[in-house]
Design a protein around this motif. Structure first.
Motif, short mmCIF file in Angstrom:
data_model
loop_
_atom_site.label_atom_id
_atom_site.label_comp_id
_atom_site.label_asym_id
_atom_site.label_seq_id
_atom_site.Cartn_x
_atom_site.Cartn_y
_atom_site.Cartn_z
N GLY A 48 0.79 -1.23 0.00
CA GLY A 48 0.00 0.00 0.00
C GLY A 48 0.82 1.27 0.00
O GLY A 48 0.46 2.25 0.67
N GLY A 49 1.95 1.27 -0.70
CA GLY A 49 2.79 2.46 -0.76
C GLY A 49 3.65 2.70 0.47
O GLY A 49 4.26 3.76 0.60
N LYS A 50 3.71 1.74 1.38
CA LYS A 50 4.52 1.87 2.58
C LYS A 50 5.48 0.69 2.70
O LYS A 50 5.25 -0.39 2.14
CB LYS A 50 3.63 1.93 3.83
CG LYS A 50 2.79 3.20 3.93
CD LYS A 50 1.99 3.22 5.23
CE LYS A 50 1.12 4.47 5.33
NZ LYS A 50 0.36 4.49 6.59
N ILE A 51 6.56 0.91 3.45
CA ILE A 51 7.54 -0.15 3.73
C ILE A 51 7.53 -0.39 5.24
O ILE A 51 7.78 0.53 6.03
CB ILE A 51 8.95 0.24 3.25
CG1 ILE A 51 8.95 0.49 1.74
CG2 ILE A 51 9.94 -0.85 3.59
CD1 ILE A 51 9.04 1.92 1.35
N TYR A 52 7.25 -1.62 5.62
CA TYR A 52 7.21 -2.00 7.03
C TYR A 52 8.49 -2.77 7.37
O TYR A 52 8.76 -3.83 6.79
CB TYR A 52 5.98 -2.86 7.32
CG TYR A 52 4.67 -2.16 7.02
CD1 TYR A 52 4.07 -1.32 7.95
CD2 TYR A 52 4.04 -2.32 5.79
CE1 TYR A 52 2.88 -0.66 7.68
CE2 TYR A 52 2.85 -1.68 5.50
CZ TYR A 52 2.27 -0.86 6.45
OH TYR A 52 1.09 -0.20 6.17
N PHE A 53 9.26 -2.23 8.29
CA PHE A 53 10.53 -2.82 8.70
C PHE A 53 10.38 -3.39 10.10
O PHE A 53 10.04 -2.68 11.05
CB PHE A 53 11.62 -1.74 8.65
CG PHE A 53 12.91 -2.14 9.32
CD1 PHE A 53 13.56 -3.30 8.94
CD2 PHE A 53 13.48 -1.35 10.31
CE1 PHE A 53 14.76 -3.67 9.54
CE2 PHE A 53 14.67 -1.72 10.92
CZ PHE A 53 15.31 -2.87 10.53
N ARG A 54 10.61 -4.70 10.23
CA ARG A 54 10.52 -5.38 11.52
C ARG A 54 11.75 -6.27 11.71
O ARG A 54 12.31 -6.80 10.74
CB ARG A 54 9.25 -6.26 11.60
CG ARG A 54 7.94 -5.49 11.42
CD ARG A 54 7.64 -4.60 12.60
NE ARG A 54 6.34 -3.95 12.47
CZ ARG A 54 6.15 -2.76 11.91
NH1 ARG A 54 7.18 -2.10 11.39
NH2 ARG A 54 4.93 -2.23 11.85
N SER A 55 12.14 -6.45 12.98
CA SER A 55 13.27 -7.31 13.30
C SER A 55 12.85 -8.33 14.36
O SER A 55 12.14 -7.98 15.31
CB SER A 55 14.46 -6.48 13.80
OG SER A 55 14.10 -5.74 14.94
N TYR A 56 13.29 -9.57 14.16
CA TYR A 56 12.87 -10.67 15.03
C TYR A 56 14.09 -11.48 15.46
O TYR A 56 15.10 -11.57 14.73
CB TYR A 56 11.90 -11.61 14.30
CG TYR A 56 10.64 -10.94 13.79
CD1 TYR A 56 9.54 -10.74 14.62
CD2 TYR A 56 10.54 -10.51 12.47
CE1 TYR A 56 8.39 -10.13 14.16
CE2 TYR A 56 9.39 -9.91 12.00
CZ TYR A 56 8.32 -9.72 12.85
OH TYR A 56 7.18 -9.13 12.38
N LYS A 57 13.93 -12.09 16.62
CA LYS A 57 14.90 -13.07 17.09
C LYS A 57 14.33 -14.45 16.83
O LYS A 57 13.18 -14.73 17.16
CB LYS A 57 15.18 -12.89 18.59
CG LYS A 57 16.28 -13.79 19.11
CD LYS A 57 16.57 -13.52 20.57
CE LYS A 57 17.71 -14.41 21.07
NZ LYS A 57 17.99 -14.16 22.50
N LEU A 58 15.12 -15.30 16.20
CA LEU A 58 14.66 -16.64 15.82
C LEU A 58 14.95 -17.62 16.97
O LEU A 58 16.09 -17.72 17.43
CB LEU A 58 15.37 -17.08 14.54
CG LEU A 58 14.81 -18.30 13.83
CD1 LEU A 58 14.87 -18.10 12.32
CD2 LEU A 58 15.61 -19.54 14.19
N LEU A 59 13.92 -18.30 17.42
CA LEU A 59 14.04 -19.26 18.53
C LEU A 59 13.85 -20.67 18.00
O LEU A 59 12.89 -20.95 17.28
CB LEU A 59 13.01 -18.97 19.61
CG LEU A 59 13.01 -17.55 20.20
CD1 LEU A 59 11.85 -17.37 21.17
CD2 LEU A 59 14.33 -17.25 20.90
#
Length: 306
Positions: free
Chosen positions: A190-201
């Motif tokens: 939708g015209g936006k960039i969503y930046f997320r960071s996760y720790k993998l368990l």
């Protein structure tokens, strides 16, 4: 002439080693990034730059003092800082009434700006706001891009390339399963960039393959694309050029499949299998009748030749 453009002859061994590190190499070092604060950066932009520096460590340089510059109007200051700190990536943060909470991410080629993209921060959650255990400093992240825009639109495609350069980290030859613990996820929607960071368990699953869970650790950003300054096709192609020494020479009659298995084709001369020495066994000995027929055949061949 600029002081950084002059030919400097090292006077000590330490200075010589320092200059040798900056010389062009066949296999380049890990790209360093400089994070610069604009002359009117607010608290949100400052916090974003600090969190990005925490993700980029130890391959990053954070300038804490404010620098009055506008990358889209004058790029000389960025090129000066690039030569000074030996950085080929940059993240510039600023804030004003026309463009609030502004970020400019880009890269340089031969200490000149190659391309840069301006992003606006609409929502921000810092590392401090999410109370979870963080990944160790210098952990190489796994990058995931979701959304058709990253493959269809030219601006998003170039942004994807810049983000990969910025966060990819050092090149490694081997991967350990326990080392895959950090994920950076980028979604274009939708015209936006969503930046997320996760720790993998890695959890127990009752079998050999572990069960995977994702735990958000921050930072989290909702970004919107504003302005772009992209390099021309010729300059972009020149920056992607691979040295001849690194190009693999093509070998004849050798091919590789998708799994890396090597297949070779061997050309041999015609062999007479009748003269092939086999294992000497009683069961393989020729009978008198077979010998006589073979002798008669050889005699007939000789008569034909004569």
């Amino acid at each position: 002439m600029d002081a950084l453009d002059r030919v400097v002859k090292p006077k000590t061994k330490r200075a010589k080693r320092f200059l040798e590190k900056r010389e062009p190499k066949l296999s380049e070092n890990t790209k360093n990034a400089m994070l610069i604060k604009g002359g009117n950066a607010n608290a949100t932009v400052t916090e974003v730059l600090k969190d990005m520096y925490a993700l980029k460590k130890p391959h990053g340089v954070l300038y804490k003092k404010k620098n009055i510059t506008r990358p889209f109007e004058d790029q000389t200051s960025l090129e000066f800082f690039s030569k000074k700190s030996d950085c080929s990536l940059f993240l510039f943060g600023s804030h004003n009434k026309k463009r609030p909470n502004n970020l400019v991410i880009g890269r340089l080629y031969d200490y000149h700006v190659l391309d840069m993209i301006e992003l606006g921060i609409e929502k921000f959650v810092s590392l401090k706001d999410i109370k979870n255990s963080k990944c160790p400093e210098g952990t190489k992240p796994m990058l995931i891009f979701a959304g058709d825009d990253f493959d269809v639109t030219e601006d998003y495609r170039r942004l994807k390339s810049i983000l990969i350069d910025f966060f990819r980290g050092p090149t490694v030859s081997n991967i350990r399963l326990a080392g895959l613990e950090y994920v950076l996820h980028f979604t274009a929607l939708g015209g936006k960039i969503y930046f997320r960071s996760y720790k993998l368990l890695l959890k127990k699953s009752g079998c050999r393959t572990p069960r995977i869970e994702l735990e958000e650790i921050g930072p989290a950003l909702d970004l919107v694309l504003r302005r772009t300054h992209l390099a021309s096709d010729d300059l972009y192609k020149l920056s992607m050029k691979v040295p001849k020494a690194l190009k693999s020479k093509k070998k004849k009659n050798i091919s590789h499949d998708t799994f890396g298995t090597t297949y070779g084709r061997i050309h041999m001369q015609k062999q007479d299998l009748s003269k092939l020495q086999t294992r000497k066994m009683k069961g393989l000995k020729k009978r008198p009748a077979e010998k006589t027929t073979e002798d008669l055949e050889e005699k007939a061949k000789k008569i034909k030749k004569n």
